[in-house]
Design a protein around this motif. Structure first.
Motif, mmCIF file in Angstrom:
data_model
loop_
_atom_site.group_PDB
_atom_site.id
_atom_site.type_symbol
_atom_site.label_atom_id
_atom_site.label_comp_id
_atom_site.label_asym_id
_atom_site.label_seq_id
_atom_site.Cartn_x
_atom_site.Cartn_y
_atom_site.Cartn_z
ATOM 1 N N ASP A 897 -31.987 71.122 183.853
ATOM 2 C CA ASP A 897 -31.893 70.470 182.557
ATOM 3 C C ASP A 897 -33.082 69.966 181.512
ATOM 4 O O ASP A 897 -33.962 69.931 182.288
ATOM 5 C CB ASP A 897 -30.700 69.560 182.902
ATOM 6 C CG ASP A 897 -31.580 68.742 183.875
ATOM 7 O OD1 ASP A 897 -31.711 67.788 183.613
ATOM 8 O OD2 ASP A 897 -31.630 68.918 184.874
ATOM 9 N N PHE A 898 -32.892 69.839 180.284
ATOM 10 C CA PHE A 898 -33.731 69.877 179.791
ATOM 11 C C PHE A 898 -33.639 69.189 178.643
ATOM 12 O O PHE A 898 -32.839 69.632 177.584
ATOM 13 C CB PHE A 898 -34.959 71.008 179.769
ATOM 14 C CG PHE A 898 -36.271 70.375 178.562
ATOM 15 C CD1 PHE A 898 -36.767 69.439 179.663
ATOM 16 C CD2 PHE A 898 -36.510 70.496 177.625
ATOM 17 C CE1 PHE A 898 -38.638 68.757 178.854
ATOM 18 C CE2 PHE A 898 -37.526 70.686 176.992
ATOM 19 C CZ PHE A 898 -38.331 69.590 178.034
ATOM 20 N N LYS A 899 -34.020 67.743 178.475
ATOM 21 C CA LYS A 899 -33.261 67.253 176.932
ATOM 22 C C LYS A 899 -31.523 67.472 176.504
ATOM 23 O O LYS A 899 -31.812 67.846 175.078
ATOM 24 C CB LYS A 899 -34.276 67.509 175.791
ATOM 25 C CG LYS A 899 -35.850 66.694 175.998
ATOM 26 C CD LYS A 899 -36.454 66.758 175.181
ATOM 27 C CE LYS A 899 -38.295 66.051 175.457
ATOM 28 N NZ LYS A 899 -38.906 66.439 174.734
ATOM 29 N N GLY A 900 -30.740 67.111 177.440
ATOM 30 C CA GLY A 900 -29.432 67.037 176.860
ATOM 31 C C GLY A 900 -29.137 68.742 177.395
ATOM 32 O O GLY A 900 -27.840 68.605 177.232
ATOM 33 N N TRP A 901 -30.378 69.642 177.233
ATOM 34 C CA TRP A 901 -29.442 71.181 177.759
ATOM 35 C C TRP A 901 -29.179 71.435 178.879
ATOM 36 O O TRP A 901 -30.306 70.003 180.134
ATOM 37 C CB TRP A 901 -30.482 71.701 177.083
ATOM 38 C CG TRP A 901 -30.502 71.960 175.837
ATOM 39 C CD1 TRP A 901 -31.668 71.531 174.641
ATOM 40 C CD2 TRP A 901 -29.484 73.073 174.259
ATOM 41 N NE1 TRP A 901 -31.204 71.818 173.347
ATOM 42 C CE2 TRP A 901 -30.274 72.606 173.551
ATOM 43 C CE3 TRP A 901 -28.969 73.507 175.168
ATOM 44 C CZ2 TRP A 901 -29.382 73.295 172.448
ATOM 45 C CZ3 TRP A 901 -27.945 74.468 174.216
ATOM 46 C CH2 TRP A 901 -28.717 74.089 173.140
ATOM 47 N N SER A 902 -28.517 72.231 179.417
ATOM 48 C CA SER A 902 -28.374 72.111 180.505
ATOM 49 C C SER A 902 -27.551 73.879 180.851
ATOM 50 O O SER A 902 -26.623 74.066 180.047
ATOM 51 C CB SER A 902 -27.502 71.143 181.794
ATOM 52 O OG SER A 902 -26.126 71.543 180.869
ATOM 53 N N PHE A 903 -28.502 74.144 182.118
ATOM 54 C CA PHE A 903 -27.714 75.888 182.385
ATOM 55 C C PHE A 903 -27.718 76.159 183.583
ATOM 56 O O PHE A 903 -28.924 75.408 184.378
ATOM 57 C CB PHE A 903 -28.880 76.784 181.467
ATOM 58 C CG PHE A 903 -28.486 77.995 182.146
ATOM 59 C CD1 PHE A 903 -27.552 78.814 181.588
ATOM 60 C CD2 PHE A 903 -29.732 78.819 182.840
ATOM 61 C CE1 PHE A 903 -27.256 79.666 181.837
ATOM 62 C CE2 PHE A 903 -29.420 79.534 182.910
ATOM 63 C CZ PHE A 903 -28.448 80.954 182.630
ATOM 64 N N LYS A 904 -26.686 76.210 183.954
ATOM 65 C CA LYS A 904 -26.663 76.870 185.150
ATOM 66 C C LYS A 904 -25.451 78.172 185.858
ATOM 67 O O LYS A 904 -25.017 78.442 184.551
ATOM 68 C CB LYS A 904 -25.932 75.898 186.336
ATOM 69 C CG LYS A 904 -24.557 75.203 186.925
ATOM 70 C CD LYS A 904 -23.668 74.035 187.332
ATOM 71 C CE LYS A 904 -22.509 75.107 188.061
ATOM 72 N NZ LYS A 904 -22.837 74.030 189.349
ATOM 73 N N THR A 905 -26.483 79.267 186.446
ATOM 74 C CA THR A 905 -25.102 79.932 186.680
ATOM 75 C C THR A 905 -24.997 80.611 188.268
ATOM 76 O O THR A 905 -25.497 80.208 189.168
ATOM 77 C CB THR A 905 -26.001 81.507 186.063
ATOM 78 O OG1 THR A 905 -25.294 82.536 185.943
ATOM 79 C CG2 THR A 905 -27.525 81.404 186.502
ATOM 80 N N LEU A 906 -23.836 80.710 188.154
ATOM 81 C CA LEU A 906 -24.229 81.182 190.015
ATOM 82 C C LEU A 906 -23.392 82.434 190.412
ATOM 83 O O LEU A 906 -22.414 83.036 189.326
ATOM 84 C CB LEU A 906 -22.794 80.020 190.646
ATOM 85 C CG LEU A 906 -21.523 80.315 192.220
ATOM 86 C CD1 LEU A 906 -22.569 80.285 193.083
ATOM 87 C CD2 LEU A 906 -20.985 79.794 191.835
#
Lengths: 1055, 627
Positions: A897-906
């Motif tokens: 996550d960075f400056k309002g962005w977030s990403f994740k994968t599983l």
């Protein structure tokens, strides 16, 4: 996860926790008022507003002059505004609980009105974990427990709580066999299969045994998965298969905070067989005909060219059933609203979710398609009656409305029919032009759409099946109500409290609409047509249970069927927790509970338990815990009614030792823990095992089964050794658990010789052993630039073996269940290496098939004469390696996550999983119908010996082998590599990307604190060797609703 | 506030304390040993279960040992008769075909012995359950305090008799059994060794005799009267049946397979048979008139000849489509053929003059005497042929054609080449096929015959035309033949048991005379051996399809290797021009059945094994192996 987590304490009002602080505030206010009234000349009046980080005004902030000897002070009002007199050079102090205090010097050039922004105080409080009947500090937990936070569940993107757990807990198997709307509840297993009497873990919602499906993921605060004996012994005879504790959200003090989330999902089916064109099907039919010497029935080139050109699509159709009957995508909508807030006296949480999912099946007749609508709701109230008396009231529920076609019990049956529908035998339906081209002599001049029949084929025409205007709508309601009363007894001794809990769960399901109708179906008799007859349209007769009609359809209703059940639960407990001399922490628990479950008019089932727990730790370094559960069930004999389940666990936190810290400051965490104890399972095939049952059967009395007067619990002796390690301030974490389990007294039918002449009820003779390990490795970091990222790996392996089973004592060893794993293929026979009979010579050189196989020809399967007795019979059946339940599961995840962005994968995957092919999935032309799938194209021919399916034949007989059972001969046996296939998979389970807007601008323009936009995708891609089949499943029964790939767009607001 | 607190705490604690008995719930099932056995009404409800139709999911009925019932009734493609040289299974007879050649599958074995799934008729399971029921009855009879002496003796008599009947039935199919004379308890060994067939039959006979004595004392030698045949308790075993079955068991014990003491065993069997006959005659049982012969099998009401029967109600769909009822009459397209008697069996029906037609020489002799014509083979035969066998040209008033056609038209185009039979608008095929599978979807016969004994001749589908029939457990005619057989072995054709009015020959002639057959020709009564063959032939003819010959008789006589070793024939009947050679316009050709429909006797086939699943639970009980 660090042992001490930063928990943000959120509140918009200045909170005062106890009566004392309230009095303090009042006194302060009065004092300040007095000071104000006295007045002071030459002073400055400072005016302003106090707001929090999101520009919300903060009322109740105490403001006073720091060093003013005379002292003056005030408080902000409801709008966060204040007025104070001060002198230049004074320092104003703004303080409020939950916020960092601010000091501000009064200067001459101070601009009023002031705007003071108070930052929320980030309190360092110890992270806690919900355990059985209580809460423990994370760092002093000695059991094998995995905790998952609400965030992880919601971001999973699925609306089913079970499914959202996939890949998040080491040692928890999650798989789902159906993607049907409202039916997609995954199967959960803690540390693999456990028992033939059922391996499902116990699920507790807010401390009461309940179904997970009744809870929306949005309402969940956290989930604890309890794996070892130390954690589960308190559940005694219900805890042997692991326990999953679901805790719902509770309110917290402050002004009401709302959050709204709306999701729109687009679902597409996975593992759908692709269409094989009519010409290919027809040519394969010809090959099959020739293989069975039916030369007179092959399709001529002329007919095949008609299939190719589609010049006469009614008579020579090329039906792509999946294209006709399935939509490109199905939609789902998920809306969620929650509100939380409270005062010192009362805190509340309210959550409401609505979920709607469409079927992927096309709606042919309006209003009859499969649908599922679900509303879940929850209201949790926590009331502090006095500073030491607390009352909680929790109510939650779910209402389901689902619609199904009546002629098919569930949507899966439609898929079964579609899978087996012939490609080239009949059109899906007769469009209007069909009646123009082929007028019906019985209805002169009539031109209308007609449902088609199946032209005498085995299975129904799936289009007509789906289009038939009958349906059944049912409504289900489940209501869960809990009342918890807690009294602190500090006045007796510090740290003592008692509590009582009462819970009621009621379920009521009713068929609300039952519409029976039958739309007319027609076949065209092409022979009659060719002979010049006018009566070639043939209506299809159906049995009387349907009203045979043409539109408008006759409708009858039947609202009588319903089911009702209720569960009552009562619990009383006393607990004690205290720390002495800042070193010795002691806690104790004594608890009693009872439960009664009544289903319809059945005899109620009752349980009762007494639980105690003692824990001690010395400076958080040396930990010891003892648990004892004594549980009883009415279903066992009075002598064995109660089971005693003790457990002991010890822990040692090396990293807290001085020498450790000094020697290895980078090794931030090192904890060893070990537990040993007994847990039980009360699952049994029937009640009253200890009664010899006589029963009345009409005018007769029968002896049903002789009693097992010693019927008792299944017991598991479990050990668990855990190592928790952390490096670099716990940025890198490694947790390893090794476990061993031995079960005994597992209920199963006894070995009774036929001479006895009566059945005996189940006896406690089975035994099983199991061992395995779990590893979890995580990296979690945030750079100084604010870039946060994480990555993790989990692996769980579990192996089991039956050590005692009710095998017939004189059966050959290779046919015994003992020494095999649970759910291995026992009915299997193995093929020899070169798979098929490739020539007549090979058949002659082979042992006799002493069965009903009459068609051994080149190109059919060759079975192994396992006993080498010169014949193939059922004595050649033996156990195959592997199990349909994967012994190994793993998952990978990463994100940032960075400056309002977030990403994740599983991603999740399995190791050592097998799948059992049903014969409909492996043979072409099932039941003689002209249908083949892409997976059938690689068939045996004299030049293709390594084919994946045998030589083509239209007769099941050619594939049948009576070594199976008479109902499912031949191909329903497990054949290594053919019908018993390895089905390991690797699946990209979840992908999530979101952006969150927040800050003042947003607040001012939109009035919301935060707005977040996101997209998630579930089941994005699965890597598997299987063709057109879902590797997650246990069998390839085609009558499953396909798994869905779900793409969701979400919008959430909080204010 | 404090008070409030205390009240809450106290009430919580008191709840916890008072609920220590929370789990002591009584399921109130209402039935314990005392209730079940304490009153005669309940005791009877318990015992009677073994007579109940199908006896629930545990399959505890003795019905499974009754001849028609045991004939695998719901599976219309199976019949025990088809596993012998007596008949062929026609279409769908694969299981029986393999059986005939000494191959059985575990599935099949389980279905006929122990499986309790819906369609199965587990004979062994039912017998062992019934034996337990009888044993518990005998053990607990004293708990029943309100029964009259007559009621006690009746219950006890039935329990002893049926314990014998069940062991006898098991032994007939599965060979010697351990004799279970008390219910096996949990502490006992459940793995008992087999007895010899001799011991098993003798012990069964002893129980049957004891049952007979008790029933006689109770006054239940029969449960109806010769004048009013209907009775509500007809299904229960009576004294006459018990003594008759006693005689049958003694006969089995004396027979070659089991005989232990030579002539002495035969003498005892003869005395037993004499006792059975005198008791039956005294109770008023008598042979029916020839015209009423079929009433023994085809009516709702029992006859005065039947000592014990199971009457099947017409709506009992289970039995309506038994293979014994000429299955094609049900009009089912996919139909099975049911039982198709072989030509070898049909040859057992003598000419009306009493000449044997069994061998080619016999037939030539009969033809020379003008009593038989190979091209008109069904004229001038034992009347029982017409009552037992469906043959080509048989008169049938229910068909449009007036006769049954089992005839092949080689010149018919297009197919089918068989000549149809019309029951009203329903066309059914009694087709003939000879293994060519010419008419794929219809039932067909490979022999040219079907079974008539239990079929009333009408179309069978639908409630209106289903008919009553009777499962003949034991009838008087058998008693005379049992007597004749034992006396012939012990004392020769003209010997007799002291006190009995009949010689062996007279007993056989009683049976022949009733149907209108002449006495056994003098050429056959010269000695024990020649007469033995005639008695055996008489049994085949008289008791056809009643669960005797072939499956059981050829085994106890130890002649299975001979009968099952012969080449099996059918009669191929082709339509042709009527002329002097072919007076019926049909050409009759005795034709050997295809190789895969012949028998291959192997000595292990004497008895059925238990399925592996059951056998693997025991080691003292030695299982047969069919391999």
């Amino acid at each position: 996860m660090s042992p001490m987590a930063l928990i943000r304490r959120k509140s918009t009002g200045c909170s005062m926790k106890t009566g004392k602080s309230l009095i303090f505030a009042l006194v302060t206010a009065m004092f300040l008022a007095a000071v104000q009234a006295s007045g002071q000349t030459g002073s400055l009046v400072v005016k302003g507003t106090v707001v929090d980080a999101s520009s919300v005004p903060v009322p109740g902030v105490v403001i006073f002059v720091k060093d003013g000897s005379s002292g003056s002070g005030t408080m902000t009002d409801g709008n966060g505004e204040f007025l104070i007199e001060a002198q230049t050079g004074n320092v104003l102090v703004f303080s409020c609980m939950g916020y960092k205090a601010i000091e501000m010097q009064v200067t001459s050039n101070l601009q009023t009105p002031l705007r003071v922004v108070m930052e929320e105080e980030q309190l360092l409080i110890e992270e806690t974990v919900v355990v059985g009947y209580g809460v423990q500090k994370r760092e002093s937990v000695v059991g094998a427990i995995t905790n998952i936070k609400n965030d992880d569940l919601i971001k999973a993107g699925t609306s089913s709580l079970n499914n959202s757990l996939a890949g998040k807990v080491a040692g928890l198997t999650v798989f789902s066999e159906s993607g049907a709307p409202g039916e997609n509840n995954a199967t959960l297993l803690v540390r693999g299969l456990s028992s033939w009497n059922g391996s499902a873990p116990l699920v507790m919602v807010d401390g009461i045994e309940r179904e997970m499906s009744s809870i929306s993921p949005n309402d969940v605060q956290s989930i604890s998965v309890l794996k070892d004996a130390s954690a589960t012994a308190v559940y005694g005879a219900k805890g042997a298969n692991g326990v999953i504790l679901v805790t719902t959200k509770t309110g917290s003090k402050g002004a009401p905070r709302f959050s709204v989330k709306v999701e729109q999902g687009i679902n597409t089916p996975l593992f759908i067989p692709s269409h094989v064109d009519a010409v290919t099907v027809a040519s394969m039919v010809n090959i099959a005909m020739k293989n069975t010497q039916s030369f007179s029935s092959v399709f001529s080139d002329e007919v095949i060219s008609k299939y190719a050109t589609q010049s006469d699509p009614l008579r020579y159709p090329d039906v792509s059933w999946y294209d006709i009957l399935l939509k490109d995508f199905a939609l789902s909508t998920d809306a969620n609203l929650s509100m939380t807030g409270g005062t010192d006296k009362l805190a509340y949480y309210l959550g409401v979710s609505y979920y709607h999912e469409d079927s992927i099946l096309r709606e042919i007749t309006k209003g009859t398609n499969f649908t599922s609508d679900r509303i879940t709701y929850r209201l949790n109230l926590d009331w502090n009656i006095t500073s030491s008396t607390h009352l909680s009231f929790k109510v939650g529920g779910v209402t389901d409305v689902s619609k199904k076609l009546k002629s098919v019990s569930n949507s899966s049956a439609v898929f079964s029919t579609i899978y087996q529908a012939p490609t080239i035998s009949y059109p899906a339906y007769y469009p209007e032009w069909a009646m123009q081209q082929y007028p019906d002599a019985n209805y002169p001049g009539l031109v209308e759409f007609r449902f088609g029949g199946n032209q005498g084929h085995k299975y129904s025409n799936p289009y007509s099946m789906l289009g038939n205007p009958d349906y059944r709508q049912s409504v289900g309601n489940r209501l869960m109500t809990d009342i918890v009363f807690k009294q602190d007894l500090d006045f007796i001794t510090k740290g003592l409290s008692v509590s009582a809990k009462f819970g009621l769960t009621s379920t009521y399901t009713r068929i609300s609409q039952d519409v029976r109708a039958y739309a007319a179906q027609y076949n065209i008799n092409w022979d009659l047509y060719d002979q010049g007859s006018d009566n070639y349209w043939v209506p299809v007769n159906k049995s009387d249970q349907f009203v045979f009609s043409q539109s408008p359809y006759a409708v009858t209703q039947d609202n009588s069927a319903y089911a009702v059940s209720y569960i009552t639960y009562f619990e009383a407990s006393a607990s004690y927790s205290r720390k002495f001399a800042d070193a010795h922490s002691v806690s104790a628990l004594a608890l009693y509970n009872q439960r009664q479950q009544t289903t319809d008019a059945g005899f109620p089932k009752r349980n009762q338990s007494f639980v105690t727990r003692l824990t001690y730790d010395y400076k958080g370094r040396y930990l010891i815990e003892a648990n004892l559960g004594i549980t009883g069930s009415e279903q066992f004999s009075p002598k064995y009614r109660y089971g005693v389940f003790p457990s002991v666990a010890v822990g040692y936190v090396l990293s807290k030792e001085k020498f450790w810290k000094e020697a290895m400051p980078w090794w931030s965490r090192m904890k060893l823990r070990y537990s040993n104890g007994l847990v039980g399972s009360d699952k049994a095939s029937s009640n009253w095992l200890y009664y010899s049952s006589w029963s009345r059967n009409g005018s007769y009395i029968t002896e049903d089964a002789a009693a097992n007067i010693e019927a008792r619990w299944e017991t598991a002796h479990k050990q668990d050794l855990g190592i928790e390690m952390g490096w670099l301030d716990d940025k890198l974490l490694l947790e390893v658990d090794l476990y061993d389990e031995k079960r005994k007294d597992m209920l199963m039918p006894p070995v009774v010789t036929p001479l006895v002449g009566v059945k005996y009820k189940d006896v406690n003779t089975g035994a099983l052993k199991k061992h395995g390990f779990e590893v979890e490795l995580k990296w979690n970091d945030r750079t100084t630039g604010g870039f946060g990222y994480f990555a993790g790996v989990m692996l769980g392996l579990s192996e089991n073996r039956i050590t005692n089973y009710g095998d017939s004592p004189y059966a050959p060893d290779y046919q015994k269940y003992v020494n095999t794993p649970l759910n291995s293929a026992r009915t299997g026979s193995t093929l020899v290496d070169d798979r098929y009979f490739n020539s007549i010579d090979e058949i002659h050189g082979y042992p006799l098939y002493t069965s009903e196989w009459t068609n051994v020809v080149p190109g059919v399967y060759k079975f192994l004469d396992y006993t080498a007795d010169g014949s193939l019979s059922q004595s050649d059946l033996h156990v195959l390696r592997g199990s349909t339940y994967a012994p190994g599961i793993y998952s990978l995840n990463f994100g940032f996550d960075f400056k309002g962005w977030s990403f994740k994968t599983l991603c999740t995957g399995t190791i050592g999983k097998y799948i059992n092919y049903r014969r409909s999935a492996i043979i072409p032309f099932y039941a003689g119908d002209y249908v083949v799938h892409k997976s059938h194209l690689d068939y045996w021919t004299p030049v293709n010996h390594n084919a994946s399916v045998p030589a083509l034949s239209l007769s099941d007989e050619m594939y049948a082998w009576a070594g199976g059972t008479s109902d499912w001969p031949g191909y329903d046996l497990a054949l290594d590599g053919y019908t018993w296939k390895k089905s390991d998979y690797f699946s990209i389970k979840e992908v999530m990307l979101a952006y969150t807007f927040d800050g003042k601008m947003l607040k001012q323009k939109l009035g919301v604190k935060a707005l977040s936009l996101g997209v998630t995708c579930n089941n994005l891609f699965t890597f598997t060797e299987l063709m057109e089949q879902d590797p997650q499943r246990l069998t390839t029964a085609d009558n499953y609703y396909p798994t869905m790939r779900m793409l969701k767009f979400s919008l959430s607001l909080s204010f | 506030m404090k008070k409030f607190k205390h009240i809450l705490i106290l009430s919580a604690l008191s709840l916890a304390v008072t609920d220590c008995k929370w789990l002591d719930v009584d399921p109130e099932l209402g039935l314990d040993d005392q209730t079940v056995f304490g009153t005669y009404a309940n005791f009877r409800s318990y015992f009677q279960w073994l007579y109940a139709d199908n006896s629930g999911s545990n399959k505890e009925s003795i019905l499974y040992a009754f001849p028609m019932y045991a004939d695998f009734l719901t599976d219309y493609s199976f019949s025990w008769y088809n596993t012998t040289d007596m008949s062929d299974a026609g279409k769908m007879g694969v299981t029986q075909q393999y059986f005939k050649q000494g191959v059985i599958t575990q599935d099949f074995l389980r279905a006929v012995s122990f499986d309790t799934s819906n369609s199965d008729k587990p004979l062994a399971k039912a017998m062992f359950s019934a034996i337990r029921r009888c044993n518990i009855t005998i053990q607990n009879i004293d708990m029943c305090t309100d029964a009259t002496e007559q009621q006690r003796k009746d219950l006890l008599g039935q329990a002893y008799a049926l314990r014998g009947f069940c062991h006898f039935s098991l032994c007939r199919f599965f060979g010697g059994m351990p004799y279970l004379d008390h219910p096996l308890g949990p502490e006992e060994s459940w793995d008992l060794p087999r007895l010899s067939t001799y011991e098993t039959y003798r012990k069964a006979a002893y129980d049957l005799k004891k049952g007979y004595e008790l029933l006689k004392e109770a006054g239940y030698m029969r449960r109806n009267s010769p004048l009013a045949l209907n009775s509500s308790t007809l299904n229960e075993i009576n004294g006459a049946a018990a003594v008759a079955l006693y005689a049958r068991a003694m006969l089995y014990a004396a027979s070659d397979y089991s005989n232990r003491n030579g002539i002495k065993d035969w003498e005892e069997a003869a005395s037993a048979a004499a006792l059975a006959i005198s008791e039956a005659e005294e109770a008023g049982f008598t042979l029916t008139a020839a015209a009423d012969y079929s009433r023994n099998f085809l009516t709702q009401e029992t006859t005065n000849e039947n000592l014990w029967t199971y009457s099947v109600q017409k709506n009992d769909t289970d039995i309506n489509f038994s293979s014994l009822m000429a299955y094609p009459q049900s009009g089912s397209d996919s139909g099975s053929s049911g039982v198709c008697p072989t030509q070898n069996f049909v040859d057992r029906y003598e000419t009306i003059y009493g000449e044997s037609l069994l061998t080619a020489e016999d037939r030539m002799a009969a033809a020379a005497a003008g009593h038989y014509n190979e091209q008109d083979p069904y004229t001038g035969r034992d009347p029982r042929m017409d009552l037992t066998i469906v043959y080509d040209g048989q008169i049938n008033p229910y068909t449009k054609e007036g006769v049954i056609n089992i005839c092949f038209d080689p010149y018919a185009t297009p197919k089918p080449r068989w000549i149809p039979n019309s029951f009203g608008n329903n066309i059914v095929s009694f087709g003939i096929d000879w293994g060519t599978r010419d008419n794929d979807i219809y039932a067909y016969s490979n022999t040219g015959y079907y079974c008539k004994k239990y079929w009333n001749g009408n179309f069978g589908l639908g409630q209106n035309t289903q008919h009553y029939h009777t499962d003949p457990i034991i009838r008087l005619a058998e008693l005379y033949l049992n007597y004749a057989e034992a006396v012939n072995e012990a004392y020769g054709p003209n010997g007799s048991v002291a006190g009995s009015p009949y010689t062996a020959l007279q007993a056989v002639n009683l049976v022949r005379d009733r149907i209108g057959m002449p006495d056994v020709l003098a050429i056959y009564t010269g000695g024990k051996e020649t007469f033995r063959d005639r008695i055996r032939n008489e049994r085949c003819v008289e008791l056809a399809f009643e669960g005797h010959h072939y499956y059981h008789d050829i085994r106890r006589w130890k002649i299975a290797d001979q009968t099952m070793g012969q080449v099996l024939y059918g009669m191929l009947i082709e339509k042709t021009q009527a002329n002097v050679t072919y007076p019926n316009g049909k050409k009759y050709t005795r034709t050997a059945l295809p190789n895969n429909r012949q028998c291959q006797w192997k000595d292990y086939m004497y008895f059925l094994p238990f399925p592996d699943k059951e056998a693997y639970t025991m080691t003292n009980f030695e299982n047969w192996t069919w391999k």
